[in-house]
Design a protein around this motif. Structure first.
Motif, mmCIF file in Angstrom:
data_model
loop_
_atom_site.group_PDB
_atom_site.id
_atom_site.type_symbol
_atom_site.label_atom_id
_atom_site.label_comp_id
_atom_site.label_asym_id
_atom_site.label_seq_id
_atom_site.Cartn_x
_atom_site.Cartn_y
_atom_site.Cartn_z
ATOM 1 N N TYR A 195 0.815 -1.217 0.000
ATOM 2 C CA TYR A 195 0.000 0.000 0.000
ATOM 3 C C TYR A 195 0.847 1.265 0.000
ATOM 4 O O TYR A 195 0.344 2.358 -0.291
ATOM 5 C CB TYR A 195 -0.947 -0.008 1.202
ATOM 6 N N ASP B 121 0.694 3.264 -3.254
ATOM 7 C CA ASP B 121 -0.469 4.117 -3.545
ATOM 8 C C ASP B 121 -0.378 5.371 -2.686
ATOM 9 O O ASP B 121 -0.807 5.387 -1.533
ATOM 10 C CB ASP B 121 -1.752 3.344 -3.249
ATOM 11 N N ASN C 273 -3.989 6.925 -1.523
ATOM 12 C CA ASN C 273 -4.959 6.121 -0.776
ATOM 13 C C ASN C 273 -4.353 5.080 0.163
ATOM 14 O O ASN C 273 -5.049 4.554 1.021
ATOM 15 C CB ASN C 273 -5.894 5.394 -1.752
ATOM 16 N N GLY C 274 -3.068 4.772 -0.014
ATOM 17 C CA GLY C 274 -2.479 3.661 0.726
ATOM 18 C C GLY C 274 -2.529 3.802 2.223
ATOM 19 O O GLY C 274 -2.964 2.886 2.949
#
Length: 397
Positions: A202, A205, A208-209
């Motif tokens: 993640y 990203d 959004n991670g």
């Protein structure tokens, strides 16, 4: 005469209480003693005009000795009598006392200069506005309510120097925020361990991670929030024990995206392996003055999680080839900026080489990474409003 509690005294004179007529009490006493007013004042060695000013509240600086003598004569506890005299002061005198109380409250608890520089206070604010800003931010209606409900001191474990006021403020803000969020999920250490092994991808990203990972941790009973970094505190992150559940604060230390993930994993190590110590101290600050936990273990845990030393020895030969770094980052399931960040650390640690000014163009901004977490920046929102928004983010279906 017992010691006077000045803090309690100043608080009480602004509290509503039953009216009490000192004049009537004096009249009752001279009647009881069978003496005249003139005789009483002569025995007390108090001028009648001075006595009148004390009772009327017109004395600008009432003589303490006179007040004590009158209190003894009236058979009233000195503390109570001083409170009566102060309550009976003129509006100007009451205002000056109130201002002194507010000044002490601010100076005792807050670094006004530093908070103004950070934008929490406005430079043109007077004392009343400064106090109101603090009370509104923490969600209290009065100084008395603040002092009765805020844990004091939260940070100090020894005599605290002036510089710790900002650290106290930072800690109090996090402490209040976690309490208001009040994660309803039970802390599940096994679920946390299962979540931990899935975090790494993640980091790729940026937008959004961190948000997705924080929501997953929330479901495991662990709350993560973001607070701006205070330069004078040297606090990069923190782990709290609130209502029997672990809570983590991450900051934008050095304003670098990789540090967000490094700090998160560092604090997760404390939750997994040092939580009993955190519980005994209520919280742990990850800073350069830590005396309670071995920070290097948490640092090593975070480094090995993202880029163990074997990875450094491989990529150091290709670090100036963005294509190779990006390909290697995909193989490691991490964002390329973490490769550059750990590379600079290993170079300094192993060879004493400083690359900290290099590769800046490869680092995303922290702002986009934490925006969905409703970061606490101390500019506008109260803790109550910020906590409500954070809770809604985590519990969004």
């Amino acid at each position: 005469m017992k010691n006077l509690d000045i803090d309690q005294l100043l608080q009480e004179i602004f509290d509503d209480g039953p009216e009490f007529s000192v004049k009537q009490r004096f009249e009752d006493k001279i009647t009881e003693y069978g003496i005249s007013k003139t005789k009483a004042l002569k025995l007390l060695n108090i001028d009648k005009d001075v006595f009148a000013e004390i009772l009327d509240g017109t004395a600008k600086q009432p003589n303490l000795i006179h007040i004590v003598k009158v209190a003894e004569f009236l058979d009233i506890d000195v503390h109570k009598f001083i409170k009566m005299v102060l309550k009976n002061q003129s509006s100007d005198n009451i205002a000056s006392i109130d201002r002194a109380r507010k000044v002490k409250f601010l100076m005792k608890n807050f670094d006004v200069k530093a908070l103004t520089k950070r934008g929490f206070f406005d430079s043109g604010d007077d004392i009343d506005h400064l106090v109101q800003k603090v009370l509104s931010y923490f969600g209290f209606d009065s100084i008395a309510e603040y002092e009765s409900q805020v844990v004091e001191p939260l940070y100090s474990r020894s005599k605290r120097p002036f510089s710790d006021k900002m650290k106290d403020f930072w800690v109090r803000s996090a402490y209040q925020t976690f309490g208001l969020i009040n994660n309803p999920n039970s802390y599940d250490r096994e679920l946390l361990k299962d979540t931990l092994v899935k975090i790494k991808p993640y980091s790729q990203d940026v937008n959004n991670g961190l948000y997705i990972v924080s929501r997953a941790l929330y479901n495991a009973g662990l709350t993560v929030i973001f607070q701006d970094y205070f330069e004078t505190t040297h606090v990069r992150g923190a782990t709290f024990n609130i209502n029997g559940k672990p809570c983590i604060v991450i900051t934008d230390y050095l304003k670098k995206y990789p540090n967000l993930w490094f700090t998160l994993l560092h604090e997760l190590h404390h939750v997994l392996f040092d939580y009993e110590t955190v519980i005994s101290n209520n919280f742990h600050l990850s800073d350069d003055q830590d005396l309670f936990l071995i920070e290097e273990k948490a640092n090593s845990f975070a480094r090995d999680y993202f880029l163990p030393i074997e990875g450094f020895h491989y990529i150091k030969h290709y670090i100036n080839n963005p294509y190779m770094v990006e390909r290697f980052a995909k193989e490691q399931e991490i964002h390329p900026s973490l490769i550059y960040s750990f590379y600079t650390w290993y170079q300094n640690e192993l060879y004493g080489k400083n690359f900290y000014g290099a590769f800046k163009e490869h680092y995303p901004t922290c702002k986009s990474a934490v925006s969905k977490l409703n970061p606490i920046t101390w500019k506008e929102e109260s803790i109550k409003d910020a906590s409500k928004k954070i809770k809604e983010v985590f519990e969004l279906k």
